[in-house]
Structures are given as C-alpha cells and as structure tokens.
Scaffold this active site. Structure first.
Site, mmCIF file in Angstrom:
data_model
loop_
_atom_site.group_PDB
_atom_site.id
_atom_site.type_symbol
_atom_site.label_atom_id
_atom_site.label_comp_id
_atom_site.label_asym_id
_atom_site.label_seq_id
_atom_site.Cartn_x
_atom_site.Cartn_y
_atom_site.Cartn_z
ATOM 1 N N TYR A 246 -2.993 -34.317 -10.251
ATOM 2 C CA TYR A 246 -4.468 -34.130 -9.910
ATOM 3 C C TYR A 246 -4.549 -33.829 -8.288
ATOM 4 O O TYR A 246 -5.062 -32.770 -8.078
ATOM 5 C CB TYR A 246 -5.252 -35.004 -10.113
ATOM 6 C CG TYR A 246 -6.709 -35.214 -9.477
ATOM 7 C CD1 TYR A 246 -7.608 -34.111 -9.898
ATOM 8 C CD2 TYR A 246 -7.236 -35.953 -8.449
ATOM 9 C CE1 TYR A 246 -8.882 -33.980 -8.977
ATOM 10 C CE2 TYR A 246 -8.304 -36.003 -8.039
ATOM 11 C CZ TYR A 246 -9.298 -34.973 -8.219
ATOM 12 O OH TYR A 246 -10.534 -35.071 -7.605
ATOM 13 N N THR B 39 -11.367 -33.539 -2.580
ATOM 14 C CA THR B 39 -11.190 -34.961 -2.511
ATOM 15 C C THR B 39 -10.335 -35.622 -1.484
ATOM 16 O O THR B 39 -9.579 -35.041 -1.021
ATOM 17 C CB THR B 39 -10.629 -35.343 -4.069
ATOM 18 O OG1 THR B 39 -10.199 -36.772 -3.913
ATOM 19 C CG2 THR B 39 -9.176 -34.404 -4.178
ATOM 20 N N ASP B 40 -10.686 -36.974 -1.225
ATOM 21 C CA ASP B 40 -9.902 -37.432 -0.120
ATOM 22 C C ASP B 40 -8.382 -37.827 -0.598
ATOM 23 O O ASP B 40 -7.561 -38.148 0.127
ATOM 24 C CB ASP B 40 -10.628 -38.800 0.363
ATOM 25 C CG ASP B 40 -10.639 -39.697 -1.079
ATOM 26 O OD1 ASP B 40 -10.385 -39.639 -1.850
ATOM 27 O OD2 ASP B 40 -11.150 -40.994 -0.709
ATOM 28 N N GLU B 41 -8.240 -37.614 -1.991
ATOM 29 C CA GLU B 41 -6.884 -38.028 -2.414
ATOM 30 C C GLU B 41 -5.927 -36.937 -2.047
ATOM 31 O O GLU B 41 -4.399 -37.238 -2.108
ATOM 32 C CB GLU B 41 -6.766 -38.051 -4.083
ATOM 33 C CG GLU B 41 -7.709 -38.871 -4.786
ATOM 34 C CD GLU B 41 -7.423 -39.171 -6.297
ATOM 35 O OE1 GLU B 41 -8.333 -39.656 -6.808
ATOM 36 O OE2 GLU B 41 -6.165 -39.103 -6.491
ATOM 37 N N LYS C 274 -5.428 -30.405 -6.340
ATOM 38 C CA LYS C 274 -6.754 -30.016 -5.543
ATOM 39 C C LYS C 274 -6.257 -29.533 -4.018
ATOM 40 O O LYS C 274 -6.771 -28.762 -3.457
ATOM 41 C CB LYS C 274 -7.502 -31.415 -5.290
ATOM 42 C CG LYS C 274 -8.206 -31.733 -6.622
ATOM 43 C CD LYS C 274 -9.502 -30.798 -7.236
ATOM 44 C CE LYS C 274 -10.432 -30.769 -6.123
ATOM 45 N NZ LYS C 274 -11.617 -30.008 -6.691
HETATM 46 P P1 NAD Z 1 -15.919 -34.290 -13.746
HETATM 47 O O1 NAD Z 1 -14.736 -34.272 -14.634
HETATM 48 O O2 NAD Z 1 -17.032 -35.083 -14.276
HETATM 49 O O3 NAD Z 1 -16.798 -32.825 -14.243
HETATM 50 C C1 NAD Z 1 -16.054 -31.376 -14.267
HETATM 51 C C2 NAD Z 1 -16.693 -30.721 -14.600
HETATM 52 O O4 NAD Z 1 -16.192 -29.051 -14.691
HETATM 53 C C3 NAD Z 1 -17.087 -30.413 -16.162
HETATM 54 O O5 NAD Z 1 -18.313 -30.253 -16.471
HETATM 55 C C4 NAD Z 1 -15.967 -29.635 -16.860
HETATM 56 O O6 NAD Z 1 -16.651 -29.058 -18.171
HETATM 57 C C5 NAD Z 1 -16.035 -28.308 -15.816
HETATM 58 N N1 NAD Z 1 -14.693 -27.501 -16.045
HETATM 59 C C6 NAD Z 1 -13.545 -27.940 -16.181
HETATM 60 N N2 NAD Z 1 -12.696 -27.216 -16.166
HETATM 61 C C7 NAD Z 1 -13.616 -26.145 -15.907
HETATM 62 C C8 NAD Z 1 -13.246 -24.604 -15.974
HETATM 63 N N3 NAD Z 1 -12.024 -23.864 -16.116
HETATM 64 N N4 NAD Z 1 -14.366 -23.509 -15.799
HETATM 65 C C9 NAD Z 1 -15.587 -24.181 -15.632
HETATM 66 N N5 NAD Z 1 -15.954 -25.681 -15.726
HETATM 67 C C10 NAD Z 1 -15.097 -26.328 -15.951
HETATM 68 O O7 NAD Z 1 -15.697 -34.056 -12.521
HETATM 69 P P2 NAD Z 1 -16.491 -34.745 -11.106
HETATM 70 O O8 NAD Z 1 -16.307 -36.120 -10.998
HETATM 71 O O9 NAD Z 1 -17.934 -34.464 -11.303
HETATM 72 O O10 NAD Z 1 -16.006 -33.791 -9.906
HETATM 73 C C11 NAD Z 1 -16.622 -32.809 -9.376
HETATM 74 C C12 NAD Z 1 -15.677 -32.239 -8.368
HETATM 75 O O11 NAD Z 1 -15.752 -33.305 -7.088
HETATM 76 C C13 NAD Z 1 -14.169 -32.006 -8.669
HETATM 77 O O12 NAD Z 1 -13.743 -30.883 -8.125
HETATM 78 C C14 NAD Z 1 -13.455 -33.399 -8.156
HETATM 79 O O13 NAD Z 1 -12.252 -33.032 -7.700
HETATM 80 C C15 NAD Z 1 -14.415 -33.493 -7.024
HETATM 81 N N6 NAD Z 1 -14.482 -35.032 -6.503
HETATM 82 C C16 NAD Z 1 -14.760 -35.907 -7.374
HETATM 83 C C17 NAD Z 1 -14.772 -37.255 -6.907
HETATM 84 C C18 NAD Z 1 -15.288 -38.495 -7.753
HETATM 85 O O14 NAD Z 1 -15.150 -39.510 -7.496
HETATM 86 N N7 NAD Z 1 -15.554 -38.097 -9.007
HETATM 87 C C19 NAD Z 1 -14.542 -37.473 -5.727
HETATM 88 C C20 NAD Z 1 -14.419 -36.533 -4.754
HETATM 89 C C21 NAD Z 1 -14.116 -35.292 -5.089
HETATM 90 O O1 DAU Z 2 -11.007 -40.489 -4.251
HETATM 91 C C1 DAU Z 2 -11.623 -39.410 -5.093
HETATM 92 C C2 DAU Z 2 -10.931 -39.570 -6.403
HETATM 93 O O2 DAU Z 2 -11.554 -40.691 -6.876
HETATM 94 C C3 DAU Z 2 -11.428 -38.278 -7.076
HETATM 95 O O3 DAU Z 2 -11.082 -37.058 -6.552
HETATM 96 C C4 DAU Z 2 -11.165 -38.195 -8.497
HETATM 97 O O4 DAU Z 2 -11.835 -37.026 -9.182
HETATM 98 C C5 DAU Z 2 -11.765 -39.576 -9.150
HETATM 99 O O5 DAU Z 2 -11.252 -39.528 -10.521
HETATM 100 C C6 DAU Z 2 -11.486 -40.848 -8.521
HETATM 101 O O6 DAU Z 2 -9.974 -41.024 -8.485
HETATM 102 P P1 DAU Z 2 -9.590 -42.615 -8.796
HETATM 103 O O7 DAU Z 2 -8.110 -42.356 -9.287
HETATM 104 O O8 DAU Z 2 -9.499 -43.201 -7.418
HETATM 105 O O9 DAU Z 2 -10.575 -42.954 -9.873
HETATM 106 P P2 DAU Z 2 -10.644 -43.702 -10.895
HETATM 107 O O10 DAU Z 2 -11.912 -44.308 -11.399
HETATM 108 O O11 DAU Z 2 -9.874 -43.380 -12.141
HETATM 109 O O12 DAU Z 2 -9.700 -45.153 -10.644
HETATM 110 C C7 DAU Z 2 -10.191 -45.928 -9.494
HETATM 111 C C8 DAU Z 2 -9.422 -47.063 -9.196
HETATM 112 O O13 DAU Z 2 -9.317 -48.210 -10.093
HETATM 113 C C9 DAU Z 2 -8.016 -46.390 -8.995
HETATM 114 O O14 DAU Z 2 -7.077 -47.672 -7.998
HETATM 115 C C10 DAU Z 2 -7.255 -46.982 -10.393
HETATM 116 C C11 DAU Z 2 -8.143 -48.074 -10.715
HETATM 117 N N1 DAU Z 2 -8.372 -48.230 -12.446
HETATM 118 C C12 DAU Z 2 -8.698 -47.144 -13.054
HETATM 119 C C13 DAU Z 2 -8.982 -47.102 -14.314
HETATM 120 C C14 DAU Z 2 -9.462 -46.057 -15.072
HETATM 121 C C15 DAU Z 2 -7.977 -49.519 -12.939
HETATM 122 O O15 DAU Z 2 -7.710 -50.479 -12.515
HETATM 123 N N2 DAU Z 2 -8.401 -49.333 -14.332
HETATM 124 C C16 DAU Z 2 -8.871 -48.414 -14.906
HETATM 125 O O16 DAU Z 2 -8.804 -48.613 -16.230
#
Ligand code: NAD
Ligand code: DAU
Length: 355
Positions: free
Chosen positions: A159, A133-135, A163
């Site tokens: 988190y 992730t970019d975080e 990562k």
């Molecule tokens: P998600 O939370 O929707 O899915 C995570 C999956 O991993 C789930 O299916 C869960 O059951 C499985 N899991 C959790 N713990 C596990 C374990 N110990 N063993 C096996 N499986 C396990 O997450 P996502 O949003 O699909 O993100 C996927 C990946 O991409 C993550 O590594 C996250 O850090 C990264 N990522 C997410 C975003 C985003 O915006 N969602 C952006 C950048 C990177």
């Molecule tokens: O940048 C990549 C990341 O993006 C991934 O690594 C994470 O897995 C993914 O969850 C996401 O993280 P964020 O914290 O940016 O996503 P989230 O959807 O939780 O929140 C997006 C923005 O919106 C953040 O600034 C917080 C805000 N927010 C979120 C929620 C859930 C609100 O204002 N209200 C809310 O209820």
C-alpha cells in the site's frame, strides 16, 4: 467553478464532499468506482442536491476522465481515490498498483492535457491536490523525530509503496510540466463513515457485537490520530492557499499506542452501552502481527500551521467519543456495510491469527 473529487464515496472523500457543500455552493463532480470501500449511503444527504454529481467510474479510465474534464471544466482535481487498506495490500497488491499508481498516472495525464488546452486564466487557477499518507515515510523508532516534508521516502507495505509511487509521479508532473500539483501526507484518520476494516471502527463494532477485539502483535505500535473533519479543513486550505509544487504534512498531534486506543474505546462503551456482564476490555485478543508492521508514525505539522494557519481543532478524546456515539447511532449504515463481502474479508483476515 466546479471541483472534480475522486474517491468521494469513501471515508475521507465523503466527509470532504459533505463538508464542502455545507460551506460552499461550488458544485462537486464525484468520480468513484464504488469498490467495497465506496458507499452511496455516505452521500445520502446529497441525493437530490443539484450541486453534487456522482459518476460511477474508474480514475484509470482515460476516456471517462477526459470526458468529465471536457464537460465540467473543473478548476481543481482532488484525488482521494485509492485502495487504502494495508492488510488488503498484503493479501493482494495488484489492485493497489492499478488504482494508486496507474490510476493516478492516468489522472495526471488527462489533467495535463486539459490544462494545456485551457485559457491562460484557467491554467493559472488550476490545482491538482493529491491526498496521500504519512506511511510513505516508513517507520519511526520511539525516539526518532517526527516525519517532516523532507523526510526520505521509505515505504514498507505494498500500500505505502503504491502511494509513494503516485506521490513521485505527482511531484514530477509539477517539476517537468509545471502542472500546479500539491501533495498532502496525512496521519491516521478516524471519524464518521470509516469502513470497519480499520482499527477504530472495527473495534467499536466488534465490541458492541460481543466479538473479540483483535490487537496485532504486542499492541504497542503507535499511530498519530486525526479527526477526519480536521483533515478536510486542512485540505480546503491547501486547495485555497497552498503553494503549487509543495508538500504539506497533516497530523493530529495525538500519538497513541494501539492498545491504549482500544482501551479508550472500551472505557467509552462501558459508559455509553455497558455489557450485561464484564467489561468491554475483556474482549481484547492479541493476535498474530501484521507482516512488516510499521512501529510508529508521527507527523510534524509545523509547515501547514506556519504557512496556512491550520492545526487540528478536535482533541483525540473528544473526537473518539463522538465517533463511538456516531457508530452507536447508525445501526442501518452498519447493517449496509457488514455485507457478504465484508464478512468474507473478516473470515480471511482473522482466521487462525490467535496468538
Ligand atoms: P477509502 O478506502 O475509504 O475510500 C477510497 C474510495 O476510492 C472509495 O470510495 C473507492 O470506491 C474509491 N476508489 C477506489 N478505487 C478507485 C478507482 N480506481 N477509481 C475511482 N474510485 C476508486 O479510503 P480513505 O480512507 O477515505 O482514504 C482516501 C485517501 O486518503 C486515500 O488516497 C488514502 O491513501 C489517503 N489517506 C487515508 C488515511 C486514513 O487514515 N484513512 C490517512 C492518510 C491518507
Ligand atoms: O497513516 C495513515 C494510514 O492510516 C492511511 O494511509 C491508511 O489508508 C489507513 O488505513 C491507516 O493505515 P494503518 O495501517 O495505520 O491503519 P489500520 O486502521 O489498518 O491500523 C491501525 C493500527 O492498528 C496499525 O498499527 C495496525 C493495528 N491493527 C489494525 C487492525 C485492522 C490492529 O492491531 N488490529 C486490527 O484488527
């Protein structure tokens, strides 16, 4: 030829598996613990598809990972499995360390042993793609340059720290052992199958159900949004042509303030499903800010564009509209995910947060 995908029942992983098998006959072994975020309904189209094997298990289970590697001999591992929600990591960081750090460490150890024991040809072709992730880069000010692959790590939440820890291990396994690892650092994804604890699906579902739309703080935090299927396309390229040992930033080139995103969803819903009285934006409620809330993320994706020819294909406005439509058409999927556990989370997270 087989891929081992971990976390392939979650949001990005399931999109990846579905897109992969729509374009290729190479089988996928999908190792997923099926936590609250893993959802078999995402994979329903593959129920009777012999190319897809779902294994319910933990990436931290060394015996299981060893057995899967020995039995299926994958040519690559794509590690999506993680605890992924910042707010949950604030309430309970332990699971994030266990899965994201120790789980990734275990996968690396088992991958290394498997790779060591492989033939020369198999060793050369083997890839370990770590989806990150970019975080990990921390928080930008309004005028700061976007994150590049050389930006120093500065994670701010449990988190992102977990990562970052996993990224460092992945990097070290290349540097020390020569394992062909690649790391991708991606910006915020949105699209089908996202669990409605994250901003975009939460706002869509709350709005359609007439509930408040919680916006943290002043709503002016910025995220760089990427349509999930564009992320999957980038990962396919990294797997096919990425250089081992390298990091690739992946981003949408779509920086938006949260409040603008929420307004845009409201406008789309006003058009597609008007409320009986008032506009959806009337439901916006500013609530207490997230502790340590990162102000701005923005990705410089020049490297993956230059080296692999990737750029996002979906404009944010188009992808958001498609996403809203997807949720409007998925009443059953939504009923499935808004279970008891989901209700508990919403009650815990948003209780007493009004400002
Ligand atoms: P998600 O939370 O929707 O899915 C995570 C999956 O991993 C789930 O299916 C869960 O059951 C499985 N899991 C959790 N713990 C596990 C374990 N110990 N063993 C096996 N499986 C396990 O997450 P996502 O949003 O699909 O993100 C996927 C990946 O991409 C993550 O590594 C996250 O850090 C990264 N990522 C997410 C975003 C985003 O915006 N969602 C952006 C950048 C990177
Ligand atoms: O940048 C990549 C990341 O993006 C991934 O690594 C994470 O897995 C993914 O969850 C996401 O993280 P964020 O914290 O940016 O996503 P989230 O959807 O939780 O929140 C997006 C923005 O919106 C953040 O600034 C917080 C805000 N927010 C979120 C929620 C859930 C609100 O204002 N209200 C809310 O209820």
């Amino acid at each position: 030829m087989t891929l081992l995908v971990t976390g392939g029942a979650g949001f990005i992983g399931s999109n990846f598996v579905l897109d992969w098998l729509a374009q290729s006959d190479e089988p996928v072994v999908n190792l997923d613990k099926l936590t609250y975020a893993g959802n078999l309904a995402n994979l329903a189209p593959l129920e009777r598809d012999a190319r897809h094997l779902l294994v319910c298990g933990d990436i931290a289970d060394s015996g299981l990972v060893r057995e899967l590697l020995a039995r299926h001999r994958p040519r690559a591992i794509l590690n999506f499995a993680a605890e992924s929600h910042v707010d949950r990591s604030i309430h309970g960081p332990a699971e994030f360390i266990r899965t994201n750090v120790l789980g990734t460490f275990n996968l690396l150890e088992e991958a290394r042993a498997h790779w060591d024991a492989s033939s020369l040809a198999d060793r050369e072709g083997f890839r370990f793609v770590h989806v990150s992730t970019d975080e990990v880069y921390g928080s930008l000010g309004p005028e700061d340059p976007r994150f590049s692959e050389t930006t120093a790590y500065s994670p701010n939440s449990p988190y992102s720290a977990s990562k970052a820890g996993s990224d460092h291990l992945v990097r070290a396994y290349h540097h020390t052992y020569g394992l062909a690892t690649l790391i991708t650092n991606c910006s915020n994804n949105y699209g089908p199958f996202q669990f409605p604890e994250k901003l975009i699906p939460l706002v869509i579902l709350n709005a359609t159900q007439g509930k408040p739309l919680p916006v943290y703080g002043d709503g002016r935090n910025v995220r760089d949004w990427l349509y999930v299927r564009d992320h999957c396309a980038a990962l396919r390229l990294v797997l096919a042509r990425g250089r081992p040992g390298e990091v690739y930033n992946i981003g949408g080139g779509a920086e938006r303030e949260n409040i603008a995103v929420v307004h845009e969803i409201c406008t789309i819903l006003d058009e597609l499903r008007p409320r009986p009285s008032g506009a959806h934006a009337d439901l916006i409620a500013f609530v207490k800010d997230r502790p340590g809330h990162d102000r701005r993320y923005a990705i410089d994706a020049a490297k993956i564009a230059r080296e692999l020819g990737w750029s996002p294909a979906t404009r944010f406005e188009t992808g958001l509209r498609e996403t809203v439509r997807w949720y409007l058409d998925r009443a059953e999927w939504i009923r499935g995910v808004q279970s008891g556990e989901y209700r508990n989370w919403i009650a815990k997270q948003y209780a007493g947060t009004a400002t």
